[in-house]
Design a protein around this motif. Structure first.
Motif, PDB file in Angstrom:
ATOM      1  N   GLN A 131       6.025   1.200   1.059  1.00 60.73           N
ATOM      2  CA  GLN A 131       5.944   2.236   0.022  1.00 60.73           C
ATOM      3  C   GLN A 131       5.577   3.571   0.670  1.00 60.73           C
ATOM      4  O   GLN A 131       4.410   3.872   0.876  1.00 60.73           O
ATOM      5  N   ARG A 132       6.582   4.349   0.973  1.00 58.69           N
ATOM      6  CA  ARG A 132       6.371   5.619   1.666  1.00 58.69           C
ATOM      7  C   ARG A 132       6.142   6.749   0.678  1.00 58.69           C
ATOM      8  O   ARG A 132       6.896   6.907  -0.281  1.00 58.69           O
ATOM      9  N   ASP A 133       5.126   7.542   0.942  1.00 56.33           N
ATOM     10  CA  ASP A 133       4.906   8.786   0.197  1.00 56.33           C
ATOM     11  C   ASP A 133       5.241   9.910   1.178  1.00 56.33           C
ATOM     12  O   ASP A 133       4.462  10.215   2.078  1.00 56.33           O
TER      13      ASP A 133
ATOM     14  N   SER B 281       4.485  17.487   6.086  1.00 61.18           N
ATOM     15  CA  SER B 281       3.779  17.555   7.364  1.00 61.18           C
ATOM     16  C   SER B 281       2.685  16.502   7.441  1.00 61.18           C
ATOM     17  O   SER B 281       2.292  15.909   6.419  1.00 61.18           O
ATOM     18  N   ASP B 282       2.171  16.299   8.660  1.00 66.94           N
ATOM     19  CA  ASP B 282       1.027  15.400   8.842  1.00 66.94           C
ATOM     20  C   ASP B 282      -0.192  15.909   8.085  1.00 66.94           C
ATOM     21  O   ASP B 282      -0.988  15.123   7.568  1.00 66.94           O
ATOM     22  N   LEU B 283      -0.352  17.223   8.037  1.00 66.86           N
ATOM     23  CA  LEU B 283      -1.490  17.809   7.333  1.00 66.86           C
ATOM     24  C   LEU B 283      -1.464  17.429   5.855  1.00 66.86           C
ATOM     25  O   LEU B 283      -2.491  17.065   5.270  1.00 66.86           O
ATOM     26  N   PHE B 284      -0.289  17.493   5.243  1.00 66.83           N
ATOM     27  CA  PHE B 284      -0.163  17.098   3.840  1.00 66.83           C
ATOM     28  C   PHE B 284      -0.503  15.620   3.660  1.00 66.83           C
ATOM     29  O   PHE B 284      -1.153  15.231   2.687  1.00 66.83           O
ATOM     30  N   ALA B 285      -0.060  14.782   4.597  1.00 70.05           N
ATOM     31  CA  ALA B 285      -0.349  13.347   4.510  1.00 70.05           C
ATOM     32  C   ALA B 285      -1.856  13.101   4.552  1.00 70.05           C
ATOM     33  O   ALA B 285      -2.391  12.276   3.797  1.00 70.05           O
ATOM     34  N   MET B 286      -2.553  13.827   5.427  1.00 66.08           N
ATOM     35  CA  MET B 286      -4.008  13.657   5.532  1.00 66.08           C
ATOM     36  C   MET B 286      -4.725  14.202   4.296  1.00 66.08           C
ATOM     37  O   MET B 286      -5.713  13.618   3.835  1.00 66.08           O
TER      38      MET B 286
ATOM     39  N   LYS C 243       0.839  -1.196   0.000  1.00 67.58           N
ATOM     40  CA  LYS C 243       0.000   0.000   0.000  1.00 67.58           C
ATOM     41  C   LYS C 243       0.877   1.251   0.000  1.00 67.58           C
ATOM     42  O   LYS C 243       2.015   1.229   0.478  1.00 67.58           O
ATOM     43  N   LYS C 244       0.340   2.343  -0.522  1.00 65.38           N
ATOM     44  CA  LYS C 244       1.062   3.611  -0.494  1.00 65.38           C
ATOM     45  C   LYS C 244       0.706   4.331   0.812  1.00 65.38           C
ATOM     46  O   LYS C 244      -0.471   4.559   1.095  1.00 65.38           O
ATOM     47  N   ILE C 245       1.728   4.695   1.566  1.00 68.98           N
ATOM     48  CA  ILE C 245       1.515   5.202   2.924  1.00 68.98           C
ATOM     49  C   ILE C 245       2.054   6.625   3.039  1.00 68.98           C
ATOM     50  O   ILE C 245       3.229   6.884   2.757  1.00 68.98           O
TER      51      ILE C 245
ATOM     52  N   ALA D 123      -7.549  12.969  -0.857  1.00 65.61           N
ATOM     53  CA  ALA D 123      -7.534  13.086  -2.324  1.00 65.61           C
ATOM     54  C   ALA D 123      -7.326  11.750  -3.025  1.00 65.61           C
ATOM     55  O   ALA D 123      -7.383  11.692  -4.263  1.00 65.61           O
ATOM     56  N   GLY D 124      -7.082  10.690  -2.274  1.00 66.03           N
ATOM     57  CA  GLY D 124      -6.887   9.379  -2.879  1.00 66.03           C
ATOM     58  C   GLY D 124      -5.491   9.141  -3.414  1.00 66.03           C
ATOM     59  O   GLY D 124      -5.257   8.168  -4.137  1.00 66.03           O
ATOM     60  N   ARG D 125      -4.548   9.978  -3.044  1.00 69.53           N
ATOM     61  CA  ARG D 125      -3.178   9.832  -3.531  1.00 69.53           C
ATOM     62  C   ARG D 125      -2.375   8.814  -2.721  1.00 69.53           C
ATOM     63  O   ARG D 125      -1.325   8.359  -3.159  1.00 69.53           O
ATOM     64  N   VAL D 126      -2.845   8.512  -1.514  1.00 66.15           N
ATOM     65  CA  VAL D 126      -2.241   7.449  -0.705  1.00 66.15           C
ATOM     66  C   VAL D 126      -3.363   6.577  -0.149  1.00 66.15           C
ATOM     67  O   VAL D 126      -4.524   6.985  -0.090  1.00 66.15           O
ATOM     68  N   ASP D 127      -3.002   5.357   0.259  1.00 64.03           N
ATOM     69  CA  ASP D 127      -3.998   4.426   0.815  1.00 64.03           C
ATOM     70  C   ASP D 127      -4.200   4.623   2.309  1.00 64.03           C
ATOM     71  O   ASP D 127      -5.302   4.451   2.825  1.00 64.03           O
TER      72      ASP D 127
END
Length: 266
Positions: A173-175, A179-184, A152-154, A189-193
């Motif tokens: 698979q790290r994306d 920041s945490d805000l960007f990760a959320m 999975k993309k994380i 947006a469906g760019r990570v799982d």
């Protein structure tokens, strides 16, 4: 005998005597005012890096560090009479400057085998916090464990530590984002799982950012680590400052100041 008494009370003699006495008195006061080696209140002001994007634990408002951890660090050092200047920095830069001995320390750090030998450590952690695995709100209602993250993309944050099992697994698979805000946001947006985020950070972000509300949910816990102030490996007198910090932390825990600061930021 009479001649000796007259000589003692002669005006020129008295003036000279007063000057000599004044000199020694002044010298005595100056000696008392000199710094005493080893005393905390004679140490110079220190610079410590404060993570700028981990609110409410540690953030930046108006260019100044704010949050629970900045207050704890200042209170602990102040309890031992040590003046500290906090400098707001992105976490990855903060850690690099500390490793290079440009700062005395940096917070907020999760200790792991990769960092253990690069930095010095206090005995007292700053706090304990939980990292959860977040998914989109429409994901199946089933628990997700670290083993489920393979393939999975994380979404993760640059420079953050997530515990030895995750950090030491090169197959994840790290994306990586800033920041945490960007990760959320990437998760929505469906760019990570999945996104790995501290629960208190996620709650604050969902409260402050409408685009996240109702869009993500916790589906499992990754780790619940202790968070530390990491100290530079070769900063002058680092061991002394670590001992003062530990003593200060013990003092603010004992007198209730730690609990009062923690309560303000819940």
């Amino acid at each position: 005998m009479t001649a000796k008494l007259i000589a003692i009370f002669d005006p020129p003699f008295l003036i000279g005597f007063a000057r000599r006495v004044g000199f020694f008195v002044a010298a005595g006061f100056l000696f008392l005012a000199l710094p005493v080696p080893g005393r905390a209140d004679t140490l110079p002001a220190l610079k410590i890096g404060a993570e700028d994007d981990w609110y409410p634990f540690s953030g930046q408002r108006g260019g100044h560090p704010v949050g629970m951890v900045p207050e704890l660090v200042l209170a602990a050092f102040a309890a031992e009479g040590v003046q500290v200047e906090l400098v707001s920095l992105p976490y990855s830069r903060c850690m690099k400057m500390t490793e290079s001995n440009l700062l005395l320390g940096c917070f907020d750090t999760l200790r792991n085998p990769l960092l253990e030998k690069k930095f010095r450590w206090a005995a007292h952690p700053l706090l304990r916090a939980r990292i959860d695995i977040y998914a989109r709100s429409d994901a199946p209602d089933r628990p997700v464990h670290i083993s489920d993250l393979h393939g999975k993309k994380i979404g993760v944050t640059n420079g953050y530590e997530y515990g030895a099992p995750f950090d030491g697994d090169s197959t994840m698979q790290r994306d990586i984002g800033d920041s945490d805000l960007f990760a959320m946001r990437k998760l929505v947006a469906g760019r990570v799982d999945y996104a790995l985020v501290y629960t208190r950070i996620a709650s604050a972000a969902m409260r402050d950012h409408a685009e996240l509300r109702g869009k993500i949910k916790s589906v499992g816990t990754l780790i619940e680590p202790e968070i530390f102030l990491s100290f530079a490996p070769n900063y002058p007198m680092a061991e002394k400052y670590i001992a003062l910090f530990d003593a200060g932390m013990a003092q603010i825990v004992k007198n209730g100041m730690y609990a009062r600061i923690e309560a303000r930021w819940r």
